[in-house]
Design a protein around this motif. Structure first.
Motif, PDB file in Angstrom:
ATOM      1  N   GLN A  85       4.530  -0.052   8.527  1.00 20.73           N
ATOM      2  CA  GLN A  85       5.936   0.195   8.160  1.00 20.73           C
ATOM      3  C   GLN A  85       6.039   0.899   6.805  1.00 20.73           C
ATOM      4  O   GLN A  85       6.843   1.824   6.613  1.00 20.73           O
ATOM      5  N   PHE A  86       5.212   0.434   5.841  1.00 22.66           N
ATOM      6  CA  PHE A  86       5.228   1.067   4.511  1.00 22.66           C
ATOM      7  C   PHE A  86       4.825   2.543   4.569  1.00 22.66           C
ATOM      8  O   PHE A  86       5.472   3.409   3.990  1.00 22.66           O
ATOM      9  N   GLU A  87       3.729   2.832   5.301  1.00 20.80           N
ATOM     10  CA  GLU A  87       3.253   4.223   5.385  1.00 20.80           C
ATOM     11  C   GLU A  87       4.242   5.108   6.121  1.00 20.80           C
ATOM     12  O   GLU A  87       4.412   6.298   5.783  1.00 20.80           O
ATOM     13  N   ASN A  88       4.930   4.572   7.158  1.00 21.16           N
ATOM     14  CA  ASN A  88       5.937   5.358   7.874  1.00 21.16           C
ATOM     15  C   ASN A  88       7.113   5.714   6.961  1.00 21.16           C
ATOM     16  O   ASN A  88       7.625   6.856   6.992  1.00 21.16           O
ATOM     17  N   LYS A  89       7.539   4.725   6.166  1.00 22.69           N
ATOM     18  CA  LYS A  89       8.643   4.978   5.234  1.00 22.69           C
ATOM     19  C   LYS A  89       8.217   6.005   4.171  1.00 22.69           C
ATOM     20  O   LYS A  89       9.017   6.883   3.777  1.00 22.69           O
ATOM     21  N   LYS A  90       6.994   5.881   3.694  1.00 23.67           N
ATOM     22  CA  LYS A  90       6.488   6.814   2.679  1.00 23.67           C
ATOM     23  C   LYS A  90       6.406   8.236   3.232  1.00 23.67           C
ATOM     24  O   LYS A  90       6.795   9.216   2.576  1.00 23.67           O
ATOM     25  N   LEU A  91       5.894   8.356   4.478  1.00 24.16           N
ATOM     26  CA  LEU A  91       5.771   9.684   5.099  1.00 24.16           C
ATOM     27  C   LEU A  91       7.139  10.324   5.311  1.00 24.16           C
ATOM     28  O   LEU A  91       7.331  11.524   5.061  1.00 24.16           O
ATOM     29  N   ALA A  92       8.100   9.509   5.775  1.00 25.49           N
ATOM     30  CA  ALA A  92       9.448  10.047   5.996  1.00 25.49           C
ATOM     31  C   ALA A  92      10.049  10.535   4.672  1.00 25.49           C
ATOM     32  O   ALA A  92      10.716  11.588   4.624  1.00 25.49           O
ATOM     33  N   TYR A  93       9.804   9.797   3.611  1.00 23.32           N
ATOM     34  CA  TYR A  93      10.320  10.183   2.290  1.00 23.32           C
ATOM     35  C   TYR A  93       9.681  11.505   1.814  1.00 23.32           C
ATOM     36  O   TYR A  93      10.372  12.421   1.341  1.00 23.32           O
TER      37      TYR A  93
END
Length: 360
Positions: free
Chosen positions: A143-151
């Motif tokens: 979840q953290f990496e997905n949010k980071k990638l989207a950002y």
């Protein structure tokens, strides 16, 4: 008796026929001048040419007319420049609408940038919230990496859109400027079909008739000053070094026989005409004749030196340019001023020396 008289007459005639011509040098005023052929022309005389090719539609003046600077002289027709001007106007309007209009390309990019900013704001909030939870060991790493990638994708997308916006704006600005320049050029080309006078002056000649083809290589009219005339003189190259501005000129014109007009050297052209081996010199009348026309011809004498009291001798008595014949033989003399009739004697003889005319 009659025979004696006849013999006497024959003897006298023989003695007179053998009598040599003699002169004494005389003291007198003398002027030296340079000869020049003369042509009178209007000041600022020039030939009007067309800037574009076409058909001569209308002549707006007549020979002898007085015109002011900017007065229309000829109207030329050619549809191609008008069509080009209309196309340039349409391209300008399109370029202006793309750059500034409501349907401009930039407006669509601005909308995309606003949407990307909103996306970035949302992804930024989600990313930093998830990052804070992840630092507290809450949530999964995925979840953290997905949010980071989207950002990060939102940041890059916004940057790319802004770069695209600046690049597009520069391109549209350049296109608008080019369209404006093209339209100005096209309008100028249509204006070139009306030929106007470049000076205040008089129409001296028209060289074309309505309906004739006009090119940029053939003159349409000759225009010059109405009341100011210049004297164009052709001077031999051997004399040009003797001339200077301000020298007095005595002018005779074929149209004004037995009249002499005074003028002054106004300009000396530095270029030699290789065909005639002459230089062009310009002079202005001190008091011009009442009536003058272009092309009046005559002669001029440019005064280069003048002395009031000099010892002179007829030029026909000079031998080889520096000798005279006296009763005592040949004498070498030094000469000064000279004109068509006489020369100044500086050294070699005096007023009491009897000069014999050279034998032919």
């Amino acid at each position: 008796m009659k025979k004696s008289i006849l013999i006497l007459i024959v003897t006298m005639l023989y003695s007179c026929g053998n009598k040599e011509e003699k002169v004494y040098p005389k003291r007198t005023a003398m002027t030296e001048s340079v000869y020049a052929s003369v042509t009178v022309q209007p000041d600022s005389l020039y030939q009007a040419y067309a800037a574009v090719a076409g058909i001569l539609d209308e002549i707006l003046v007549e020979e002898g007319d007085w015109v002011q600077k900017g007065t229309p002289l000829f109207q030329i027709t050619n549809t191609a420049p008008e069509l080009n001007a209309d196309n340039a106007r349409l391209n300008l309007r399109l370029a202006r609408d793309n750059y500034k209009g409501s349907s401009a390309v930039l407006s669509a990019l601005e909308d995309e940038i606003q949407s990307a900013e909103l996306t970035l704001k949302n992804d930024s909030i989600n990313y930093f919230r998830q990052k804070k939870l992840w630092e507290q060991n809450i949530g999964s790493k995925v979840q953290f990496e997905n949010k980071k990638l989207a950002y990060e994708l939102a940041v890059n997308n916004l940057r790319l859109l802004k770069n695209r916006y600046e690049r597009t704006r520069n391109e549209l600005s350049t296109q608008l400027q080019q369209a404006q320049n093209n339209y100005k050029t096209a309008k100028a080309n249509t204006a070139d079909f009306t030929i106007t006078s470049k000076i205040d002056g008089k129409i001296y000649a028209l060289f074309k008739e309505p309906g004739e083809i006009v090119t940029t290589m053939e003159p349409l009219a000759s225009i010059g000053s109405n009341n100011v005339f210049v004297i164009e003189m052709l001077v031999d190259e051997v004399d040009i070094v003797k001339l200077a501005k301000g020298q007095k000129v005595l002018i005779t014109l074929d149209a004004y026989q037995n009249e002499v007009f005074e003028a002054k050297v106004n300009k000396i052209y530095p270029r030699k005409d290789e065909r005639s081996q002459t230089f062009k010199v310009e002079a202005l009348f001190k008091t011009p004749p009442i009536t003058l026309y272009p092309g009046l011809a005559g002669e001029g004498n440019i005064l280069i030196a003048q002395k009031d009291d000099v010892l002179t001798l007829p030029k026909s008595y000079l031998i080889n340019e520096n000798k005279v014949r006296t009763e005592d033989g040949f004498v070498t003399v030094k000469i000064g001023l000279q004109n068509l009739e006489k020369v100044e004697i500086l050294e070699g003889i005096d007023a009491s020396t009897q000069i014999l005319k050279p034998e032919e």
